[in-house]
Design a protein around this motif. Structure first.
Motif, PDB file in Angstrom:
ATOM      1  N   ASN A 211      43.931  27.637  35.619  1.00  0.00           N
ATOM      2  CA  ASN A 211      45.267  27.171  36.008  1.00  0.00           C
ATOM      3  C   ASN A 211      46.349  28.205  35.704  1.00  0.00           C
ATOM      4  OD1 ASN A 211      47.290  25.087  36.804  1.00  0.00           O
ATOM      5  ND2 ASN A 211      47.828  25.253  34.626  1.00  0.00           N
ATOM      6  N   LEU A 212      46.087  29.077  34.721  1.00  0.00           N
ATOM      7  CA  LEU A 212      47.037  30.163  34.427  1.00  0.00           C
ATOM      8  C   LEU A 212      47.284  31.009  35.678  1.00  0.00           C
ATOM      9  CD1 LEU A 212      45.948  31.718  31.008  1.00  0.00           C
ATOM     10  CD2 LEU A 212      48.229  30.867  31.570  1.00  0.00           C
ATOM     11  N   LEU A 213      46.182  31.281  36.416  1.00  0.00           N
ATOM     12  CA  LEU A 213      46.292  32.110  37.622  1.00  0.00           C
ATOM     13  C   LEU A 213      47.017  31.343  38.722  1.00  0.00           C
ATOM     14  CD1 LEU A 213      42.740  33.758  37.613  1.00  0.00           C
ATOM     15  CD2 LEU A 213      44.832  34.512  36.452  1.00  0.00           C
ATOM     16  N   SER A 214      46.698  30.051  38.871  1.00  0.00           N
ATOM     17  CA  SER A 214      47.403  29.224  39.859  1.00  0.00           C
ATOM     18  C   SER A 214      48.890  29.151  39.539  1.00  0.00           C
ATOM     19  CB  SER A 214      46.839  27.803  39.879  1.00  0.00           C
ATOM     20  OG  SER A 214      45.448  27.823  39.966  1.00  0.00           O
ATOM     21  N   ARG A 215      49.196  29.094  38.255  1.00  0.00           N
ATOM     22  CA  ARG A 215      50.606  29.038  37.845  1.00  0.00           C
ATOM     23  C   ARG A 215      51.334  30.313  38.261  1.00  0.00           C
ATOM     24  NH1 ARG A 215      53.385  28.004  31.838  1.00  0.00           N
ATOM     25  NH2 ARG A 215      55.499  28.257  32.654  1.00  0.00           N
ATOM     26  N   ILE A 216      50.662  31.457  38.079  1.00  0.00           N
ATOM     27  CA  ILE A 216      51.267  32.736  38.478  1.00  0.00           C
ATOM     28  C   ILE A 216      51.426  32.776  39.996  1.00  0.00           C
ATOM     29  CG2 ILE A 216      50.975  35.267  38.448  1.00  0.00           C
ATOM     30  CD1 ILE A 216      49.450  34.896  35.783  1.00  0.00           C
ATOM     31  N   ASN A 217      50.428  32.265  40.715  1.00  0.00           N
ATOM     32  CA  ASN A 217      50.560  32.165  42.180  1.00  0.00           C
ATOM     33  C   ASN A 217      51.802  31.367  42.567  1.00  0.00           C
ATOM     34  OD1 ASN A 217      48.247  33.618  42.646  1.00  0.00           O
ATOM     35  ND2 ASN A 217      46.957  31.847  43.138  1.00  0.00           N
ATOM     36  N   LYS A 218      51.976  30.215  41.924  1.00  0.00           N
ATOM     37  CA  LYS A 218      53.089  29.316  42.248  1.00  0.00           C
ATOM     38  C   LYS A 218      54.429  29.925  41.867  1.00  0.00           C
ATOM     39  CE  LYS A 218      51.108  25.440  40.745  1.00  0.00           C
ATOM     40  NZ  LYS A 218      50.947  24.276  39.874  1.00  0.00           N
ATOM     41  N   GLU A 219      54.538  30.390  40.621  1.00  0.00           N
ATOM     42  CA  GLU A 219      55.856  30.785  40.116  1.00  0.00           C
ATOM     43  C   GLU A 219      56.288  32.168  40.583  1.00  0.00           C
ATOM     44  OE1 GLU A 219      56.642  29.869  35.994  1.00  0.00           O
ATOM     45  OE2 GLU A 219      55.489  28.009  36.142  1.00  0.00           O
ATOM     46  N   PHE A 220      55.318  33.054  40.861  1.00  0.00           N
ATOM     47  CA  PHE A 220      55.691  34.427  41.212  1.00  0.00           C
ATOM     48  C   PHE A 220      55.127  34.871  42.567  1.00  0.00           C
ATOM     49  CE2 PHE A 220      55.371  34.585  36.399  1.00  0.00           C
ATOM     50  CZ  PHE A 220      56.723  34.388  36.205  1.00  0.00           C
ATOM     51  N   GLU A 221      54.692  33.903  43.368  1.00  0.00           N
ATOM     52  CA  GLU A 221      54.135  34.193  44.692  1.00  0.00           C
ATOM     53  C   GLU A 221      53.052  35.268  44.631  1.00  0.00           C
ATOM     54  OE1 GLU A 221      57.026  34.691  47.855  1.00  0.00           O
ATOM     55  OE2 GLU A 221      58.331  33.218  46.908  1.00  0.00           O
ATOM     56  N   ALA A 222      52.100  35.061  43.726  1.00  0.00           N
ATOM     57  CA  ALA A 222      50.956  35.982  43.637  1.00  0.00           C
ATOM     58  C   ALA A 222      49.834  35.465  44.532  1.00  0.00           C
ATOM     59  CB  ALA A 222      50.479  36.069  42.187  1.00  0.00           C
ATOM     60  N   ASP A 223      48.831  36.336  44.793  1.00  0.00           N
ATOM     61  CA  ASP A 223      47.721  35.896  45.638  1.00  0.00           C
ATOM     62  C   ASP A 223      46.369  35.962  44.907  1.00  0.00           C
ATOM     63  OD1 ASP A 223      47.470  38.610  45.577  1.00  0.00           O
ATOM     64  OD2 ASP A 223      47.482  38.908  47.754  1.00  0.00           O
ATOM     65  N   PHE A 224      46.363  35.478  43.661  1.00  0.00           N
ATOM     66  CA  PHE A 224      45.087  35.354  42.937  1.00  0.00           C
ATOM     67  C   PHE A 224      44.155  34.452  43.721  1.00  0.00           C
ATOM     68  CE2 PHE A 224      47.355  36.552  38.984  1.00  0.00           C
ATOM     69  CZ  PHE A 224      46.401  37.380  38.413  1.00  0.00           C
ATOM     70  N   LYS A 225      42.914  34.903  43.928  1.00  0.00           N
ATOM     71  CA  LYS A 225      41.891  34.006  44.454  1.00  0.00           C
ATOM     72  C   LYS A 225      41.131  33.480  43.257  1.00  0.00           C
ATOM     73  CE  LYS A 225      38.922  34.295  47.873  1.00  0.00           C
ATOM     74  NZ  LYS A 225      37.885  35.090  48.608  1.00  0.00           N
ATOM     75  N   VAL A 226      41.433  32.241  42.925  1.00  0.00           N
ATOM     76  CA  VAL A 226      40.934  31.663  41.679  1.00  0.00           C
ATOM     77  C   VAL A 226      39.406  31.665  41.619  1.00  0.00           C
ATOM     78  CG1 VAL A 226      41.003  29.571  40.274  1.00  0.00           C
ATOM     79  CG2 VAL A 226      43.043  30.316  41.455  1.00  0.00           C
ATOM     80  N   THR A 227      38.763  31.540  42.808  1.00  0.00           N
ATOM     81  CA  THR A 227      37.293  31.509  42.829  1.00  0.00           C
ATOM     82  C   THR A 227      36.680  32.886  42.542  1.00  0.00           C
ATOM     83  OG1 THR A 227      37.499  31.715  45.219  1.00  0.00           O
ATOM     84  CG2 THR A 227      37.019  29.519  44.345  1.00  0.00           C
ATOM     85  N   ASP A 228      37.491  33.928  42.528  1.00  0.00           N
ATOM     86  CA  ASP A 228      36.987  35.253  42.169  1.00  0.00           C
ATOM     87  C   ASP A 228      37.090  35.526  40.668  1.00  0.00           C
ATOM     88  OD1 ASP A 228      36.174  35.895  44.715  1.00  0.00           O
ATOM     89  OD2 ASP A 228      38.080  36.823  45.274  1.00  0.00           O
ATOM     90  N   PHE A 229      37.401  34.473  39.917  1.00  0.00           N
ATOM     91  CA  PHE A 229      37.454  34.594  38.457  1.00  0.00           C
ATOM     92  C   PHE A 229      36.589  33.510  37.826  1.00  0.00           C
ATOM     93  CE2 PHE A 229      41.122  36.865  39.848  1.00  0.00           C
ATOM     94  CZ  PHE A 229      41.290  37.885  38.921  1.00  0.00           C
ATOM     95  N   ASP A 230      36.041  33.832  36.667  1.00  0.00           N
ATOM     96  CA  ASP A 230      35.233  32.869  35.920  1.00  0.00           C
ATOM     97  C   ASP A 230      35.801  32.766  34.509  1.00  0.00           C
ATOM     98  OD1 ASP A 230      33.233  31.083  35.283  1.00  0.00           O
ATOM     99  OD2 ASP A 230      31.557  32.482  35.597  1.00  0.00           O
ATOM    100  N   PHE A 231      35.195  31.925  33.706  1.00  0.00           N
ATOM    101  CA  PHE A 231      35.674  31.651  32.351  1.00  0.00           C
ATOM    102  C   PHE A 231      34.558  31.919  31.359  1.00  0.00           C
ATOM    103  CE2 PHE A 231      35.634  28.217  29.053  1.00  0.00           C
ATOM    104  CZ  PHE A 231      36.710  28.666  28.299  1.00  0.00           C
ATOM    105  N   TYR A 232      34.925  32.488  30.215  1.00  0.00           N
ATOM    106  CA  TYR A 232      33.956  32.681  29.140  1.00  0.00           C
ATOM    107  C   TYR A 232      34.642  32.430  27.804  1.00  0.00           C
ATOM    108  CZ  TYR A 232      30.687  34.962  25.928  1.00  0.00           C
ATOM    109  OH  TYR A 232      29.827  35.210  24.893  1.00  0.00           O
TER     110      TYR A 232
END
Ligand code: AVJ
Length: 313
Positions: A211-232
């Motif tokens: 959601n951190l990446l989605s937040r950056i997409n929303k607030e700063f018009e970024a184009d993170f593709k969330v599915t290209d990231f994983d969690f560890y």
């Protein structure tokens, strides 16, 4: 635009070792995911602290030993669910006190005030909206009546030990002699139990991080593709640290339009997102000594998974 977040995104995601502060997890969407985390069976801290405050409210208030009336000042009150049992005990016993919840979110404070006024009509509640760092360091919160500060939920775990000591010193400086601080800390335990609380099978914690990446997409018009990231994440029982990361699954560039910057990620590159530090009672003793507090008592749950430790100035 949130200037501090903007600067931290640029700085954190262009540095050699990429990082983003866990304080940015909690936008509206993130706060909702955190509510889901607190309801997961694996996330024991919520249940443990609920048990402590349900079963030991009387013992805690007796250990505090204040004359009435007194203040209960909650730092980062959120939805106040965990504090309810303590407040309920005090109201039921007709103990005279003022509840002062402090939270950065106006929305959270409105909801909290509404729910508590309904459930505990006799409660005297005086909410403050703002950053508790600023409220404590700039304003004079000192009154002539004694105060018990609450810093619950294990939030101190997001700070490294030196940062935690600084924060406790800041609390200490805003307190009068005889005031108390009830501090929630997660305790070192079987590493498997800690591991599954953060590496949950349903991937809720993964969603929380992404959601951190989605937040950056929303607030700063970024184009993170969330599915290209994983969690560890990983718990190290030797130092009590859970460290959490996002992983870039491929070499990729991300444009952050509003910040006029392009971020480069290597395949398998990490973004460090959170520290959740665990303590044992000896570690807590060290924290207390270095921040000039006396430990009055540790209130643990029956499984000894979590403590609300009462520190006195
Ligand atoms: C709210 C900081 C106590 O570190 O356990 C939960 C946040 N992160 N799952 C914690 C969190 C991943 C939580 N605190």
């Amino acid at each position: 635009m949130n200037k501090e977040f903007a600067n931290d995104v640029i700085k954190g995601l262009t540095s050699e070792e990429k990082h983003l502060s866990s304080k940015y997890f909690y936008d509206d969407a993130g706060s909702r995911i955190f509510q889901e985390i607190m309801q997961m069976p694996e996330y024991y801290p919520t249940d443990s602290e609920f048990e402590i405050l349900s079963q030991q409210a009387e013992a805690i208030i007796a250990a505090v030993g204040f004359e009435e009336p007194f203040n209960i000042v909650e730092l980062g009150a959120g939805d106040g669910a965990k504090t309810f049992k303590l407040l309920e005990y005090l109201v039921t016993k007709n103990i005279e006190f003022y509840y002062v919840p402090i939270d950065i979110s106006q929305g959270a404070m409105n909801t909290l005030t509404k729910t508590l006024t309904k459930k505990l009509p006799k409660l005297s509640i005086h909410p403050r909206v703002g950053d508790y760092f600023e409220i404590l360091s700039k304003e004079n919160v000192q009154t002539t009546i004694p105060s018990l500060l609450l810093f619950l939920g294990g939030n101190i775990g997001n700070y490294s030990e030196p940062e935690a000591i600084k924060l406790l010193q800041l609390f200490n400086n805003s307190m009068k002699k005889g005031d108390g601080l009830l501090l929630g800390l997660d305790i070192k335990k079987n590493p498997k139990i800690i591991h599954s609380a953060y590496y949950d099978a349903n991937g809720i914690t993964k969603r929380f991080n992404l959601n951190l990446l989605s937040r950056i997409n929303k607030e700063f018009e970024a184009d993170f593709k969330v599915t290209d990231f994983d969690f560890y994440c990983h718990y190290n029982p030797k130092n009590g640290e859970v460290n959490s990361y996002l992983i870039s699954l491929k070499k990729q560039s991300v444009t952050v339009k509003k910040l006029d910057v392009v971020l480069e990620f290597k395949k398998d590159e990490l973004i460090w997102t959170e520290l959740s530090k665990k303590y044992d009672l000896e570690d807590i003793e060290r924290l207390a000594v270095q921040s000039d507090f006396i430990i009055e008592n540790h209130f643990l749950d029956s499984k000894r998974y979590f403590t609300d430790t009462l520190l006195m100035k």
